[in-house]
Design a protein around this motif. Structure first.
Motif, PDB file in Angstrom:
ATOM      1  N   ARG A  76      -8.708  -4.669  -2.933  1.00 54.60           N
ATOM      2  CA  ARG A  76      -7.533  -3.997  -3.171  1.00 54.60           C
ATOM      3  C   ARG A  76      -6.288  -4.705  -3.878  1.00 54.60           C
ATOM      4  O   ARG A  76      -6.009  -4.821  -4.784  1.00 54.60           O
ATOM      5  N   ILE A 123     -17.703  -1.462   3.250  1.00 51.19           N
ATOM      6  CA  ILE A 123     -15.992  -2.003   3.308  1.00 51.19           C
ATOM      7  C   ILE A 123     -15.878  -2.969   4.302  1.00 51.19           C
ATOM      8  O   ILE A 123     -16.288  -3.151   5.165  1.00 51.19           O
ATOM      9  N   ASP A 180     -10.687  -4.203   1.598  1.00 52.11           N
ATOM     10  CA  ASP A 180      -9.478  -3.045   1.668  1.00 52.11           C
ATOM     11  C   ASP A 180      -8.145  -3.490   2.517  1.00 52.11           C
ATOM     12  O   ASP A 180      -8.384  -4.390   3.562  1.00 52.11           O
ATOM     13  N   MET A 181      -7.027  -2.831   2.562  1.00 52.73           N
ATOM     14  CA  MET A 181      -5.966  -3.144   3.465  1.00 52.73           C
ATOM     15  C   MET A 181      -5.541  -4.593   3.474  1.00 52.73           C
ATOM     16  O   MET A 181      -4.833  -4.868   4.338  1.00 52.73           O
ATOM     17  N   ARG A 214     -16.818   3.693 -10.980  1.00 53.54           N
ATOM     18  CA  ARG A 214     -16.890   4.148  -9.321  1.00 53.54           C
ATOM     19  C   ARG A 214     -16.219   5.502  -9.403  1.00 53.54           C
ATOM     20  O   ARG A 214     -15.045   5.682  -9.764  1.00 53.54           O
ATOM     21  N   ASP A 246      -5.342   3.509  -4.877  1.00 54.57           N
ATOM     22  CA  ASP A 246      -5.109   5.107  -4.634  1.00 54.57           C
ATOM     23  C   ASP A 246      -4.304   5.918  -5.722  1.00 54.57           C
ATOM     24  O   ASP A 246      -3.200   6.069  -5.294  1.00 54.57           O
ATOM     25  N   TRP A 259     -16.560  -4.346  -0.531  1.00 53.81           N
ATOM     26  CA  TRP A 259     -15.361  -3.977  -1.308  1.00 53.81           C
ATOM     27  C   TRP A 259     -14.377  -4.266  -0.198  1.00 53.81           C
ATOM     28  O   TRP A 259     -14.544  -3.841   1.064  1.00 53.81           O
ATOM     29  N   TRP A 316     -10.438  -2.762  -7.619  1.00 51.42           N
ATOM     30  CA  TRP A 316     -10.112  -1.455  -8.070  1.00 51.42           C
ATOM     31  C   TRP A 316      -8.847  -1.017  -8.013  1.00 51.42           C
ATOM     32  O   TRP A 316      -8.000  -1.764  -7.303  1.00 51.42           O
ATOM     33  N   ILE A 373     -14.685   3.170   5.505  1.00 46.81           N
ATOM     34  CA  ILE A 373     -14.443   3.085   7.029  1.00 46.81           C
ATOM     35  C   ILE A 373     -15.096   4.040   8.013  1.00 46.81           C
ATOM     36  O   ILE A 373     -14.959   3.689   9.029  1.00 46.81           O
ATOM     37  N   PHE A 385     -14.569   8.689   0.801  1.00 53.30           N
ATOM     38  CA  PHE A 385     -14.148   8.340   2.022  1.00 53.30           C
ATOM     39  C   PHE A 385     -13.939   9.647   2.821  1.00 53.30           C
ATOM     40  O   PHE A 385     -13.534  10.699   2.643  1.00 53.30           O
ATOM     41  N   HIS A 399     -14.665   7.887  -6.664  1.00 57.12           N
ATOM     42  CA  HIS A 399     -14.360   7.893  -5.236  1.00 57.12           C
ATOM     43  C   HIS A 399     -13.221   8.808  -5.046  1.00 57.12           C
ATOM     44  O   HIS A 399     -12.294   9.005  -6.000  1.00 57.12           O
ATOM     45  N   ASP A 401       0.970  -1.426   0.088  1.00 52.34           N
ATOM     46  CA  ASP A 401       0.022  -0.128  -0.031  1.00 52.34           C
ATOM     47  C   ASP A 401       1.186   1.008  -0.046  1.00 52.34           C
ATOM     48  O   ASP A 401       1.354   1.799   1.045  1.00 52.34           O
ATOM     49  N   TRP A 408      -6.196   0.908  11.064  1.00 50.47           N
ATOM     50  CA  TRP A 408      -7.245   1.907  11.130  1.00 50.47           C
ATOM     51  C   TRP A 408      -7.805   2.013  12.807  1.00 50.47           C
ATOM     52  O   TRP A 408      -7.862   2.816  13.323  1.00 50.47           O
TER      53      TRP A 408
END
Ligand code: MIG
Length: 667
Positions: free
Chosen positions: A405, A236, A309-310, A477, A421, A307, A418, A200, A171, A479, A74, A273
């Protein structure tokens, strides 16, 4: 033909659905050697050879000339100097006048591709651990190689049809109220929409499987209401979970022993997070079951898409790293050297050290313990398998939406992606286009980038131009990140122009869905560079800002600020469609060759091959309201033609050839 070569004792990777017997002979084309940094595979490159593939990565469609790395990270921004993004897709095709073959390095750990970086006439691939399967696919064309690869690795994930609708996301400032307001504004603008992503900030303190009590006070009722309006909410799910006995999902996981642990049995913990987190060991069946169980209450509420993530996984800090950084930050200024300041400024880099902070980050695979770095690239994919198992537990007959992701080859069977970032940069609009064929080659058909750009502030013009490209990709999308200019389309001066572009998307869905489904059923690539289809046209080989879409179309977006048009190369005679709304269609016949196409900011163009035609429907506010009876065929026909149209109920997993019919078209 597919041949398999085994090196060392590879971990299982879940990438293939065909069992191929390993060869005893050494692999052709490559010189294989144990070197200091790992097992290397070297091949000389001919002058005319191009290299395609590598899925989600930076730079060109032709990957030759740079060095790439598979180690899911990431690490935005996605600039040209990066070598690795969120995924690992180790499949490439080398194509020249003399040879055409694909090679899949099925290695779950650190893997490097030096594709003419050190020596422009040589490619060297390096496996850090030297434990891998290599599949070599020889065939006459890139398209044929790609098809065989997909037969080896299995049918691409197919989402429900509603997932082809416009998806709004943001977000940072999402709430029941914001969603309702956006819906109102979109209705006024006549802007079609099917779904909202929930990020989130919609969770309670960023914890998975919860709702933010302030912004989503009545989740059950809200989900139901939106459903009645035909709007899908897509929550998410992050990879890690707060390590906190007050968290029921964590407690359940601990009872079932689903988290990653070290050799001494100590649970791995690191900061993400929600604070200090445990990491579910998705490699274990019971962990995937635990994840699947967590989804059931959402599914019962009527939610049918997520979706994830992370899941590289992304880690903000380890416990040791946190301490190191804190010490450094409290250093006194006495005699502090420039090097010290350098380190201080790089505190972010100190926060997680794989060797010390990650020593307990291990996975249990077939009763053996694997340290994360050895199988690192599969983590996101294994999470996707868990999500899919949860869906099937709830309802084995229906499709659910999932895009992730991180991903690997294998998880393309259960999830879309997707592209991470990106930034509100013109260069990233073009990168979106360049990534699509590489994703398709690696099995990912359901893909798309954050339209308008995730990081940074977008502009009216960039947003509009990006929509003019984004309407052609399966996942559409919009975003963006907190702190950046808000990107809901009603907020722009060009909002009316934008609404009309989204309407065009809905008119094109019968065609896009049909081509998508055929590509999935037949293991084909829906998006291809011109070089794939016109291998004998030397001009086609160099074109990296146009794509073929399906069997009939070509797209060529504007990707420069203030441009009022662009040059387009037509590899054969084509009909140009220029439009700024579904009912403003201009049709112009163009001969093979170069053309300057004038395009005002609100105009897009696409091209249909001569003697082909595509279905085009009247616009609708939602995918389910697209009227098949409104479909007309558009094309430049000098002879009779039948378009092979695929349609189905958009939801059932039973997908059949019976859903294909020929739409006859006359000149
Ligand atoms: O550390 O959930 O790529 O789409 O909005 C950032 C917050 C975490 C990264 C994702 C992005 C998402 C954001 N996430």
């Amino acid at each position: 033909m597919i041949r398999r070569y085994v090196y060392g004792q590879p971990w299982p990777s879940f990438s293939c659905v065909q069992e191929i017997c390993p060869e005893a002979e050494p692999m052709p084309y490559f010189h294989v050697q144990q070197a200091e940094k790992g097992l290397t595979f070297t091949t000389k490159l001919e002058k005319d050879e191009a290299i395609y593939g590598l899925g989600e990565n930076v730079r060109g469609i032709n990957k030759r000339g740079f060095v790439y790395r598979s180690y899911a990270v990431d690490d935005a921004p996605e600039t040209e100097s990066k070598s690795a993004l969120y995924a690992s897709h180790n499949f490439l095709v080398i194509k020249g006048g003399k040879r055409c073959f694909g090679v899949f390095f099925d290695d779950p750990s650190l893997f490097e591709f030096d594709l003419g970086f050190t020596d422009p006439e040589e490619a060297t691939m390096t496996s850090r651990y030297g434990k891998l399967n290599v599949y070599l696919i020889e065939n006459r064309s890139v398209i044929a190689v790609a098809k065989e690869f997909r037969q080896l690795t299995g049918r691409s994930y197919i989402p429900p049809k509603w997932a082809f609708g416009y998806i709004q996301s943001r977000f940072g400032d999402c709430s029941e109220e914001e969603i309702n307001r956006t819906l109102d504004e979109y209705r006024k603008l006549g802007l079609p929409i099917d779904s909202f992503c929930l990020d989130i900030d919609c969770l309670d303190e960023y914890q998975n499987f919860t709702w933010n009590p302030v912004t989503f006070p009545n989740p059950e009722q809200f989900v139901r209401e939106k459903q009645e309006e035909g709007i899908h909410l897509i929550p998410i799910v992050d990879a890690a979970i707060r390590k906190d006995d007050a968290n029921e999902d964590y407690r359940r996981g601990k009872e079932k022993d689903v988290f990653c642990k070290g050799p001494g049995g100590e649970e791995f913990a690191a900061y993400v997070w929600p604070g200090l987190c445990a990491f579910p060991d998705y490699f274990q069946e019971k962990t995937r079951k635990w994840l699947g169980d967590r989804l059931q209450r959402y599914l019962r509420m009527g939610i049918s898409g997520f979706w994830s993530d992370m899941n590289e996984p992304s880690v903000f800090a380890g416990q040791g790293g946190f301490r190191r950084a804190a010490e450094l930050a409290s250093a006194t200024d006495e005699n502090y050297s420039f090097l010290g300041f350098g380190r201080m400024m790089g505190i972010g880099q100190l926060l997680y050290d794989e060797k010390s902070d990650g020593k307990n980050f291990c996975h249990r695979i077939d009763d053996e313990l694997a340290e994360n770095p050895e199988v690192h690239n599969l983590y996101g994919g294994m999470m996707a398998f868990g999500m899919d198992e949860g869906f099937r537990m709830y309802n084995p007959d229906e499709r659910f939406l999932l895009f992730s992701r991180s991903s690997c080859i294998g998880s393309h069977r259960v999830s879309g992606v997707w592209l991470g970032d990106n930034h509100s940069w013109w260069s990233h609009l073009l990168m979106n286009l360049k990534m699509m064929p590489s994703m398709n080659l690696c099995g990912y058909l359901f893909a798309g980038a954050d339209i308008g750009g995730f990081n940074g502030d977008t502009t009216d013009e960039l947003m509009l131009r990006w929509l003019e490209l984004g309407i052609f990709f399966p996942l559409m999308r919009n975003h963006s990140c907190w702190g950046t200019r808000k990107q809901e389309l009603y907020r722009f001066r060009y909002s009316e122009k934008m609404a009309k572009i989204v309407q065009i998307r809905y008119s094109l869905i019968p065609y896009l869905y049909s081509e998508f489904m055929k590509a999935a059923l037949r293991d084909e690539c829906m998006y291809r560079p011109l070089a794939f289809d016109y291998p004998d046209d030397p001009r086609a080989a160099g074109i990296e800002d146009q794509l073929l879409l399906g069997q009939e179309c070509m797209i060529a977006p504007v990707y420069e600020q203030n441009a009022k048009g662009r040059m387009v190369y037509l590899p054969e005679d084509m009909l140009m469609i220029r439009m700024s709304s579904p009912d403003s269609m201009e049709e112009i016949c163009l001969a093979r060759g170069d053309h300057y196409i004038a395009l005002e900011t609100e105009q897009l163009a696409f091209f249909i091959r001569k003697n082909r035609a595509i279905p085009f429907a009247a616009p609708a506010d939602k995918v389910k309201n697209i009227e098949e009876s409104s479909i007309r065929m558009i094309g430049w026909l000098q002879e009779e033609y039948g378009y092979e149209y695929y349609n189905d109920d958009g939801i059932s997993r039973q997908i059949s050839q019976d859903n294909l019919k020929i739409i006859p078209c006359k000149p």
